[in-house]
Write a protein that holds these residues in place. Structure first.
Motif, PDB file in Angstrom:
ATOM      1  N   ILE A 221      12.283  -4.483 -33.104  1.00  0.00           N
ATOM      2  CA  ILE A 221      13.068  -4.214 -34.096  1.00  0.00           C
ATOM      3  C   ILE A 221      13.924  -5.910 -34.205  1.00  0.00           C
ATOM      4  CG2 ILE A 221      15.732  -3.275 -34.227  1.00  0.00           C
ATOM      5  CD1 ILE A 221      14.296  -0.808 -33.397  1.00  0.00           C
ATOM      6  N   ALA A 222      14.231  -6.344 -33.161  1.00  0.00           N
ATOM      7  CA  ALA A 222      14.868  -7.854 -32.926  1.00  0.00           C
ATOM      8  C   ALA A 222      13.823  -8.788 -33.992  1.00  0.00           C
ATOM      9  CB  ALA A 222      14.934  -8.223 -31.888  1.00  0.00           C
ATOM     10  N   ASN A 223      12.566  -8.556 -33.460  1.00  0.00           N
ATOM     11  CA  ASN A 223      11.784  -9.804 -34.299  1.00  0.00           C
ATOM     12  C   ASN A 223      11.743  -9.420 -35.710  1.00  0.00           C
ATOM     13  OD1 ASN A 223      10.804 -11.105 -31.857  1.00  0.00           O
ATOM     14  ND2 ASN A 223       9.003  -9.746 -31.551  1.00  0.00           N
ATOM     15  N   GLN A 224      11.763  -8.340 -36.141  1.00  0.00           N
ATOM     16  CA  GLN A 224      11.829  -7.920 -37.499  1.00  0.00           C
ATOM     17  C   GLN A 224      13.156  -8.265 -38.337  1.00  0.00           C
ATOM     18  OE1 GLN A 224      11.633  -3.619 -38.823  1.00  0.00           O
ATOM     19  NE2 GLN A 224      10.488  -4.215 -40.378  1.00  0.00           N
ATOM     20  N   ALA A 225      14.074  -8.119 -37.675  1.00  0.00           N
ATOM     21  CA  ALA A 225      15.408  -8.338 -38.184  1.00  0.00           C
ATOM     22  C   ALA A 225      15.647  -9.764 -38.365  1.00  0.00           C
ATOM     23  CB  ALA A 225      16.558  -7.820 -37.350  1.00  0.00           C
ATOM     24  N   PHE A 226      15.210 -10.585 -37.404  1.00  0.00           N
ATOM     25  CA  PHE A 226      15.571 -11.997 -37.436  1.00  0.00           C
ATOM     26  C   PHE A 226      14.300 -13.080 -37.888  1.00  0.00           C
ATOM     27  CE2 PHE A 226      18.760 -10.718 -34.267  1.00  0.00           C
ATOM     28  CZ  PHE A 226      19.573 -11.484 -34.527  1.00  0.00           C
ATOM     29  N   SER A 227      13.498 -12.003 -38.698  1.00  0.00           N
ATOM     30  CA  SER A 227      12.401 -12.818 -39.309  1.00  0.00           C
ATOM     31  C   SER A 227      12.627 -12.952 -40.802  1.00  0.00           C
ATOM     32  CB  SER A 227      10.966 -12.153 -39.180  1.00  0.00           C
ATOM     33  OG  SER A 227      10.681 -12.142 -37.820  1.00  0.00           O
TER      34      SER A 227
END
Length: 285
Positions: A221-227
Motif C-alpha cells: 500500500i505504501a509503495n503504491q501510494a507514494f509512486s
C-alpha cells in the motif's frame, strides 16, 4: 543511486535483535529499512542485538535498500555504545531518537564521525527547532515519531490527524528547505488497509517522501501510494511534449487539458518521470 533520486516510499522497521526478521527483510520490497536497536529491542537484548545486527549487515544481501540503524538515545545506558558500533557496521545512516536540537546531532557525530544522520522528530521541542535541525551539516533525513509526539502533546487520536498537523507541516517545510528526506510516521493498525491507504495518501499530498511501516503487510500500500500513478505519468508526458512544442513555436506557455503549463509545471513533470525511473531501477538492483 544518489540520495537525491533514491525512492523512500516504504521505510520498514526491523528489530535488530531478531535474526529471522533480519533474514526475511532481504527479500521484502521495502525501499529502506530501519534496523531498530531502540523500541523494538528489550533492555535484556540490547547489548547482544548490536552483534546480531552487525553480523547481518556484514553478511549483506539487502541490495539497494537504504540501510538505516536506529540507536538508543545518548542519554540511555546503551546509546554511546550503539553509536560506536553503528559507525563500523557499514550502514548508510544512523537514526537518533528524540532529537530536540542540533546539539544532539553534534553529540552523535562526535561518535559516528561523518556517517550521515537521520533524526527522529517526535517531541514538541523538535517541532519548534525543526529548521535548525534540518540544516545540520550531517543530516540527510527526518522521520516523524507521531506516537511519541501525540503522547507529549496530550492529543486524542483522530483519523484526519488534525492535532498533529502543525508539527507535521513544520517538519515538511524544514526538510524541503534543506532538500533532505522527510518520512511520515507509522500507522499502528497494521491490519486496517483502508486506514493505512488514507494516511499514506494524506502524507503524500503533504509532501512526505514515504512512510515508516511496522509490518511487511503494509509495504504494498505504501509503495503504491507514494509512486506516480498512471494518470500522473500520462499527464507529465503530455505536459512536457506540449511545452516543447510551444517553445519551438516561440511560445512561453502551453495548454494541456484546458490548463496553462509553464516552466514550473514542466519541472514537476520531469520530477515525476525521474521518480518513476528511479523506482524501476531500484526494483532491478
Amino acid at each position: 543511486m544518489s540520495d537525491a533520486t533514491r525512492p523512500l516510499r516504504s521505510v520498514l522497521y526491523i528489530p535488530g535483535s531478531k535474526t529471522r526478521a533480519l533474514d526475511k527483510a532481504r527479500g521484502l520490497p521495502a525501499d529502506a529499512i530501519i534496523f531498530d536497536l531502540e523500541d523494538a529491542v528489550t533492555p535484556e537484548e540490547k547489548i547482544a542485538a548490536r552483534t546480531t545486527l552487525a553480523d547481518a549487515l556484514a553478511t549483506g544481501g539487502y541490495g539497494a535498500r537504504l540501510k538505516v540503524v536506529r540507536i538508543n538515545g545518548l542519554d540511555t545506558p546503551w546509546g554511546n555504545d550503539d553509536a560506536a558500533a553503528v559507525a563500523k557496521m557499514g550502514a548508510d545512516a544512523v537514526l537518533l531518537p528524540k532529537v530536540d536540537c542540533p546539539a544532539d546531532l553534534d553529540a552523535l557525530a562526535q561518535v559516528t564521525g561523518g556517517l550521515p544522520i537521520w533524526a527522529m522528530m517526535e517531541t514538541p521541542r523538535s517541532m519548534l527547532n525543526a529548521p535548525a535541525i534540518a540544516a545540520h551539516r550531517l543530516l540527510s533525513g527526518m522521520v516523524m515519531g507521531t506516537n511519541d509526539l501525540a503522547k507529549d502533546l496530550q492529543v486524542r487520536y483522530r483519523s484526519d490527524r488534525l492535532p498533529l498537523m502543525t508539527g507535521l507541516g513544520l517538519c515538511v517545510l524544514a526538510a524541503k528547505a534543506e532538500n533532505i528526506a522527510i518520512i511520515d510516521g507509522v500507522y499502528n493498525a497494521f491490519k486496517d488497509e483502508d486506514g493505512l491507504r488514507a494516511e499514506c495518501e494524506q502524507g503524500r499530498d503533504m509532501g512526505f517522501d514515504g512512510k515508516t511501516l511496522i509490518h511487511p503487510a503494509q509495504l504494498e500500500i505504501a509503495n503504491q501510494a507514494f509512486s506516480p500513478s498512471d494518470a500522473e505519468v500520462d499527464l507529465a508526458r503530455r505536459q512536457i511534449a506540449a511545452f516543447d512544442t510551444a517553445s519551438a513555436e516561440g511560445q512561453g506557455v502551453a495548454v494541456v487539458d484546458g490548463r496553462i503549463v509553464e516552466n514550473l509545471h514542466v519541472a514537476s513533470a520531469r520530477e515525476t518521470l525521474a521518480k518513476l525511473e528511479a523506482i524501476a531501477r531500484l526494483s532491478t538492483e
